[in-house]
Write a protein that holds these residues in place. Structure first.
Motif, PDB file in Angstrom:
ATOM      1  N   GLN A 146     -52.546 -29.168  -6.317  1.00  0.00           N
ATOM      2  CA  GLN A 146     -52.391 -28.684  -4.941  1.00  0.00           C
ATOM      3  C   GLN A 146     -51.775 -29.832  -4.147  1.00  0.00           C
ATOM      4  O   GLN A 146     -52.363 -30.913  -4.059  1.00  0.00           O
ATOM      5  CB  GLN A 146     -53.752 -28.300  -4.365  1.00  0.00           C
ATOM      6  N   VAL A 147     -50.579 -29.610  -3.591  1.00  0.00           N
ATOM      7  CA  VAL A 147     -49.827 -30.706  -2.987  1.00  0.00           C
ATOM      8  C   VAL A 147     -49.324 -30.334  -1.593  1.00  0.00           C
ATOM      9  O   VAL A 147     -48.884 -29.206  -1.359  1.00  0.00           O
ATOM     10  CB  VAL A 147     -48.613 -31.101  -3.863  1.00  0.00           C
ATOM     11  N   GLU A 148     -49.387 -31.308  -0.698  1.00  0.00           N
ATOM     12  CA  GLU A 148     -48.758 -31.212   0.625  1.00  0.00           C
ATOM     13  C   GLU A 148     -47.737 -32.340   0.730  1.00  0.00           C
ATOM     14  O   GLU A 148     -48.035 -33.484   0.386  1.00  0.00           O
ATOM     15  CB  GLU A 148     -49.792 -31.371   1.740  1.00  0.00           C
ATOM     16  N   LEU A 149     -46.544 -32.007   1.213  1.00  0.00           N
ATOM     17  CA  LEU A 149     -45.530 -33.026   1.472  1.00  0.00           C
ATOM     18  C   LEU A 149     -45.363 -33.173   2.980  1.00  0.00           C
ATOM     19  O   LEU A 149     -44.927 -32.245   3.657  1.00  0.00           O
ATOM     20  CB  LEU A 149     -44.194 -32.641   0.832  1.00  0.00           C
ATOM     21  N   HIS A 150     -45.749 -34.324   3.488  1.00  0.00           N
ATOM     22  CA  HIS A 150     -45.636 -34.613   4.916  1.00  0.00           C
ATOM     23  C   HIS A 150     -44.370 -35.425   5.164  1.00  0.00           C
ATOM     24  O   HIS A 150     -44.163 -36.472   4.544  1.00  0.00           O
ATOM     25  CB  HIS A 150     -46.873 -35.370   5.403  1.00  0.00           C
ATOM     26  N   VAL A 151     -43.526 -34.925   6.052  1.00  0.00           N
ATOM     27  CA  VAL A 151     -42.236 -35.555   6.330  1.00  0.00           C
ATOM     28  C   VAL A 151     -42.235 -36.105   7.748  1.00  0.00           C
ATOM     29  O   VAL A 151     -42.604 -35.416   8.704  1.00  0.00           O
ATOM     30  CB  VAL A 151     -41.080 -34.542   6.153  1.00  0.00           C
ATOM     31  N   ALA A 152     -41.846 -37.374   7.885  1.00  0.00           N
ATOM     32  CA  ALA A 152     -41.715 -38.008   9.198  1.00  0.00           C
ATOM     33  C   ALA A 152     -40.408 -38.790   9.228  1.00  0.00           C
ATOM     34  O   ALA A 152     -39.873 -39.164   8.184  1.00  0.00           O
ATOM     35  CB  ALA A 152     -42.904 -38.931   9.471  1.00  0.00           C
ATOM     36  N   GLY A 153     -39.884 -39.017  10.431  1.00  0.00           N
ATOM     37  CA  GLY A 153     -38.654 -39.790  10.580  1.00  0.00           C
ATOM     38  C   GLY A 153     -37.419 -38.959  10.828  1.00  0.00           C
ATOM     39  O   GLY A 153     -36.354 -39.477  11.156  1.00  0.00           O
ATOM     40  N   LEU A 154     -37.539 -37.643  10.669  1.00  0.00           N
ATOM     41  CA  LEU A 154     -36.396 -36.750  10.844  1.00  0.00           C
ATOM     42  C   LEU A 154     -36.693 -35.724  11.936  1.00  0.00           C
ATOM     43  O   LEU A 154     -37.785 -35.167  11.976  1.00  0.00           O
ATOM     44  CB  LEU A 154     -36.106 -35.997   9.546  1.00  0.00           C
ATOM     45  N   HIS A 155     -35.731 -35.479  12.791  1.00  0.00           N
ATOM     46  CA  HIS A 155     -35.909 -34.417  13.783  1.00  0.00           C
ATOM     47  C   HIS A 155     -35.953 -33.058  13.079  1.00  0.00           C
ATOM     48  O   HIS A 155     -36.715 -32.174  13.444  1.00  0.00           O
ATOM     49  CB  HIS A 155     -34.780 -34.454  14.812  1.00  0.00           C
ATOM     50  N   SER A 156     -35.113 -32.916  12.063  1.00  0.00           N
ATOM     51  CA  SER A 156     -35.118 -31.687  11.262  1.00  0.00           C
ATOM     52  C   SER A 156     -34.693 -32.039   9.840  1.00  0.00           C
ATOM     53  O   SER A 156     -33.909 -32.961   9.632  1.00  0.00           O
ATOM     54  CB  SER A 156     -34.172 -30.630  11.851  1.00  0.00           C
ATOM     55  N   ILE A 157     -35.228 -31.297   8.884  1.00  0.00           N
ATOM     56  CA  ILE A 157     -34.901 -31.544   7.481  1.00  0.00           C
ATOM     57  C   ILE A 157     -33.602 -30.809   7.154  1.00  0.00           C
ATOM     58  O   ILE A 157     -33.494 -29.603   7.391  1.00  0.00           O
ATOM     59  CB  ILE A 157     -36.045 -31.049   6.573  1.00  0.00           C
ATOM     60  N   PRO A 158     -32.588 -31.517   6.623  1.00  0.00           N
ATOM     61  CA  PRO A 158     -31.258 -30.905   6.430  1.00  0.00           C
ATOM     62  C   PRO A 158     -31.139 -30.039   5.182  1.00  0.00           C
ATOM     63  O   PRO A 158     -30.275 -30.245   4.336  1.00  0.00           O
ATOM     64  CB  PRO A 158     -30.345 -32.141   6.338  1.00  0.00           C
ATOM     65  N   ILE A 159     -32.027 -29.058   5.048  1.00  0.00           N
ATOM     66  CA  ILE A 159     -31.929 -28.086   3.964  1.00  0.00           C
ATOM     67  C   ILE A 159     -32.140 -26.698   4.560  1.00  0.00           C
ATOM     68  O   ILE A 159     -32.812 -26.555   5.589  1.00  0.00           O
ATOM     69  CB  ILE A 159     -32.958 -28.355   2.841  1.00  0.00           C
ATOM     70  N   SER A 160     -31.592 -25.695   3.900  1.00  0.00           N
ATOM     71  CA  SER A 160     -31.637 -24.335   4.468  1.00  0.00           C
ATOM     72  C   SER A 160     -33.002 -23.682   4.319  1.00  0.00           C
ATOM     73  O   SER A 160     -33.518 -23.080   5.250  1.00  0.00           O
ATOM     74  CB  SER A 160     -30.553 -23.465   3.837  1.00  0.00           C
ATOM     75  N   ASN A 161     -33.594 -23.788   3.148  1.00  0.00           N
ATOM     76  CA  ASN A 161     -34.888 -23.151   2.911  1.00  0.00           C
ATOM     77  C   ASN A 161     -35.961 -24.210   2.674  1.00  0.00           C
ATOM     78  O   ASN A 161     -35.999 -24.835   1.603  1.00  0.00           O
ATOM     79  CB  ASN A 161     -34.802 -22.212   1.701  1.00  0.00           C
ATOM     80  N   ILE A 162     -36.817 -24.391   3.666  1.00  0.00           N
ATOM     81  CA  ILE A 162     -37.864 -25.408   3.556  1.00  0.00           C
ATOM     82  C   ILE A 162     -39.064 -24.813   2.828  1.00  0.00           C
ATOM     83  O   ILE A 162     -39.621 -23.798   3.257  1.00  0.00           O
ATOM     84  CB  ILE A 162     -38.280 -25.915   4.954  1.00  0.00           C
ATOM     85  N   PRO A 163     -39.474 -25.419   1.712  1.00  0.00           N
ATOM     86  CA  PRO A 163     -40.599 -24.884   0.933  1.00  0.00           C
ATOM     87  C   PRO A 163     -41.902 -24.846   1.728  1.00  0.00           C
ATOM     88  O   PRO A 163     -42.074 -25.599   2.699  1.00  0.00           O
ATOM     89  CB  PRO A 163     -40.705 -25.867  -0.247  1.00  0.00           C
TER      90      PRO A 163
END
Length: 291
Positions: A146-163
Motif C-alpha cells: 500500500q503506497v502513497e506518493l507525496h509530491v512537493a516542489g511543483l505547482h502542477s505535475i506535467p502528466i495528463s493522467n495522474i494516478p
C-alpha cells in the motif's frame, strides 16, 4: 580584510588583489556543459570563453572549495588545478529546524508501519526522475504494498493522467509559515525521499531529508555520491538501475523494520556530522584561517 570569499568563480576570476581569493561552488563550467540541459545553443566562442574564465579563476585563487568530489575532480582533471588547493566541503540542509537525536527517533518510530509513504520533492519533474518514481510506485503496488506518493516542489505535475496514489502538495515555500509546516510534516511522516535525478550538482534536499531521519534514494550522478553515502543516509544506485532495482531496494528496506530504523537513524547522524551549515561554516573558516 584577510581574504576575498566568493560563492562562485565569475566575480573573482579577473579580480586583481594581493589578498588570497577563496571560492565555494557546487560545479565547474565544464561540469555543467550538456549536463542540466543541452549546450547546443552556446556558440564555440562562448564555450571557449567560459573555460578560459573558469581556468583563470581556478589558477588565481588560493582555495577552490567544492560541495562534492565530482566538482573537485573536474577542477583537477579538466582545468589542471593543483590538488593542494582543491577542497571538498558539503553543503548543508536549508531548513531552520533544530531536531535532537531523541526527537528524530520519535519521528522515525511514529511513521506508518503499513502504508509506505514516498516523498518526491523537486522543481524539475523530468530531470529529477519523476517518471521513474511513478513507474516504481506502480511496481510496488503490483507487489502488494500500500503506497502513497507525496509530491512537493511543483505547482502542477506535467502528466495528463495522474494516478490515484499521487498526492500533490504543490510548490511549498519555506518563507510562508503554513507551507513550511506542511513541508516539515512531509519530512516527518514519509519514509523515503525518492529522487532518481538524471542530473544533480549536489542536492541540498538530501541534507534536509537526513535532518529528519529520512533515507534518500537517488541515482549516482554529479555530486549525489557526496550528499548520499550508500548505507549511511540512503542509496544512490548506478546509472543503469531500472524500476525493478529501485522497487527491490525500497521493498527490502521498508519491509525489514529493523533495517529501516537503523538506516533512518544513521541518516540523521550524517546530517549531524556532515550535512549541516554549522559544520560547513566551521570547515570553511578553518580552511581560510590556514591561509
Amino acid at each position: 580584510f584577510d581574504c576575498v570569499f566568493s560563492p562562485g568563480s565569475i566575480p573573482v576570476a579577473y579580480l586583481k588583489t594581493s589578498l588570497p581569493k577563496v571560492m565555494y561552488m557546487d560545479a565547474t563550467f565544464d561540469c555543467m556543459l550538456d549536463y542540466y540541459e543541452p549546450s547546443s545553443d552556446l556558440s564555440s566562442d562562448i564555450i571557449r570563453q567560459g573555460h578560459e574564465l573558469e581556468k583563470q579563476a581556478l589558477d588565481s585563487c588560493a582555495l577552490a572549495i567544492f560541495s562534492s568530489d565530482w566538482a573537485a575532480q573536474s577542477a583537477i582533471n579538466y582545468y589542471g588545478t593543483s590538488p593542494s588547493k582543491v577542497k571538498v566541503v558539503p553543503f548543508g540542509a536549508n531548513f531552520d529546524v533544530v531536531n535532537s537525536e531523541p526527537q528524530v527517533k520519535d519521528i522515525i518510530n511514529i511513521r506508518d508501519k503499513h502504508t509506505l509513504k514516498i516523498l518526491f520533492n523537486g522543481v524539475d519533474w523530468l530531470r529529477k526522475g519523476g517518471d521513474v518514481v511513478l513507474s516504481t510506485v506502480d511496481e510496488l503496488i503490483k507487489r502488494g504494498l500500500q503506497v502513497e506518493l507525496h509530491v512537493a516542489g511543483l505547482h502542477s505535475i506535467p502528466i495528463s493522467n495522474i494516478p490515484h496514489f499521487v498526492i500533490n502538495h504543490g510548490y511549498l515555500k519555506k518563507g510562508i509559515p503554513e507551507e513550511k509546516e506542511a513541508l516539515e510534516n512531509l519530512y516527518n511522516t514519509c519514509h523515503f525521499l525518492f529522487l532518481p535525478s538524471r542530473a544533480e550538482a549536489f542536492g541540498c534536499v538530501f541534507c534536509e531529508a537526513s535532518l529528519f531521519g529520512m533515507p534518500s534514494i537517488s541515482r549516482k550522478t554529479g555530486g549525489v555520491p557526496t550528499s548520499i553515502i550508500n548505507g549511511k543516509n540512503g542509496f544512490a544506485l548506478d546509472q543503469s538501475a531500472g524500476v525493478n532495482d529501485y522497487a527491490d531496494l525500497i521493498c527490502d528496506l521498508f519491509l525489514d523494520k529493523d533495517k529501516y530504523t537503523a538506516l533512518a537513524e544513521s541518516s540523521y547522524e550524517e546530517y549531524k556530522n556532515r550535512l549541516n551549515w554549522k559544520t560547513a561554516g566551521e570547515s570553511l573558516t578553518q580552511l581560510m584561517e590556514q591561509l
